[in-house]
Design a protein around this motif. Sequence first.
Motif, PDB file in Angstrom:
ATOM      1  N   HIS A 112      19.631  42.343 -26.819  1.00  0.00           N
ATOM      2  CA  HIS A 112      18.816  42.579 -25.623  1.00  0.00           C
ATOM      3  C   HIS A 112      17.945  43.809 -25.862  1.00  0.00           C
ATOM      4  O   HIS A 112      18.441  44.845 -26.310  1.00  0.00           O
TER       5      HIS A 112
ATOM      6  N   GLU B  74      15.393  46.287 -23.821  1.00  0.00           N
ATOM      7  CA  GLU B  74      14.886  46.736 -22.515  1.00  0.00           C
ATOM      8  C   GLU B  74      13.609  47.532 -22.763  1.00  0.00           C
ATOM      9  O   GLU B  74      13.600  48.478 -23.551  1.00  0.00           O
ATOM     10  N   LEU B  75      12.534  47.136 -22.084  1.00  0.00           N
ATOM     11  CA  LEU B  75      11.239  47.790 -22.265  1.00  0.00           C
ATOM     12  C   LEU B  75      10.785  48.443 -20.973  1.00  0.00           C
ATOM     13  O   LEU B  75      11.030  47.913 -19.881  1.00  0.00           O
ATOM     14  N   HIS B  76      10.119  49.574 -21.116  1.00  0.00           N
ATOM     15  CA  HIS B  76       9.478  50.238 -19.982  1.00  0.00           C
ATOM     16  C   HIS B  76       8.040  50.551 -20.379  1.00  0.00           C
ATOM     17  O   HIS B  76       7.801  51.387 -21.238  1.00  0.00           O
TER      18      HIS B  76
ATOM     19  N   GLU C 228      11.463  36.246 -23.272  1.00  0.00           N
ATOM     20  CA  GLU C 228      11.515  37.218 -22.177  1.00  0.00           C
ATOM     21  C   GLU C 228      12.470  36.648 -21.145  1.00  0.00           C
ATOM     22  O   GLU C 228      12.259  35.539 -20.649  1.00  0.00           O
TER      23      GLU C 228
ATOM     24  N   GLY D  57      13.976  38.628 -18.426  1.00  0.00           N
ATOM     25  CA  GLY D  57      14.116  39.364 -17.177  1.00  0.00           C
ATOM     26  C   GLY D  57      12.893  40.186 -16.858  1.00  0.00           C
ATOM     27  O   GLY D  57      12.072  40.477 -17.726  1.00  0.00           O
ATOM     28  N   HIS D  58      12.766  40.542 -15.597  1.00  0.00           N
ATOM     29  CA  HIS D  58      11.688  41.393 -15.089  1.00  0.00           C
ATOM     30  C   HIS D  58      10.307  40.768 -15.300  1.00  0.00           C
ATOM     31  O   HIS D  58       9.326  41.486 -15.502  1.00  0.00           O
TER      32      HIS D  58
ATOM     33  N   ARG E   5       8.346  46.828 -16.400  1.00  0.00           N
ATOM     34  CA  ARG E   5       9.637  46.596 -17.056  1.00  0.00           C
ATOM     35  C   ARG E   5       9.656  45.232 -17.725  1.00  0.00           C
ATOM     36  O   ARG E   5       9.005  44.304 -17.265  1.00  0.00           O
TER      37      ARG E   5
ATOM     38  N   LEU F   7      12.515  42.590 -20.227  1.00  0.00           N
ATOM     39  CA  LEU F   7      13.794  42.366 -20.884  1.00  0.00           C
ATOM     40  C   LEU F   7      13.618  41.179 -21.824  1.00  0.00           C
ATOM     41  O   LEU F   7      13.257  40.081 -21.393  1.00  0.00           O
TER      42      LEU F   7
ATOM     43  N   THR G  37      13.458  51.189 -24.312  1.00  0.00           N
ATOM     44  CA  THR G  37      14.321  52.157 -23.642  1.00  0.00           C
ATOM     45  C   THR G  37      15.812  51.857 -23.763  1.00  0.00           C
ATOM     46  O   THR G  37      16.634  52.708 -23.435  1.00  0.00           O
ATOM     47  N   GLY G  38      16.154  50.658 -24.208  1.00  0.00           N
ATOM     48  CA  GLY G  38      17.569  50.344 -24.342  1.00  0.00           C
ATOM     49  C   GLY G  38      17.792  49.066 -25.117  1.00  0.00           C
ATOM     50  O   GLY G  38      16.932  48.193 -25.158  1.00  0.00           O
ATOM     51  N   THR G  39      18.971  48.987 -25.751  1.00  0.00           N
ATOM     52  CA  THR G  39      19.341  47.793 -26.501  1.00  0.00           C
ATOM     53  C   THR G  39      20.820  47.516 -26.307  1.00  0.00           C
ATOM     54  O   THR G  39      21.581  48.400 -25.913  1.00  0.00           O
TER      55      THR G  39
END
Length: 95
Positions: A8, A10-12, A43, A45-46, A52, A54, A87-89
């Motif tokens: 996963h 996570e992008l911002h 893709e 999410g979001h 944002r 995902l 921003t996250g994985t």
Amino acid sequence: MAAVGVLHLELHLDYAQSIKEKRNVIRGLKARLRSRFNVAVAEIGHQDSLTRGLVAVVTVAPSRPYAEALLQKAEDEAAALLGATLTGTGVEWME
């Protein structure tokens, strides 16, 4: 036994001015990961959020160590391409 790994991302995208601009970034990421690592990318999410995103990267491999190495390379590539936008994985395993 085969291993199925899901990475996963996570992008911002605080700089995105439109959904179209966000989609262009995600489309480029998806194309790059697909072509370099032969993985499935979507893709997940979001989709309606302007800033944002995902993204899921999925691989099926003959062993978990092979899948772990492949997903780590895909994560490194995403980090190099996106920089601070990533921003996250996280990784999930389905065995």
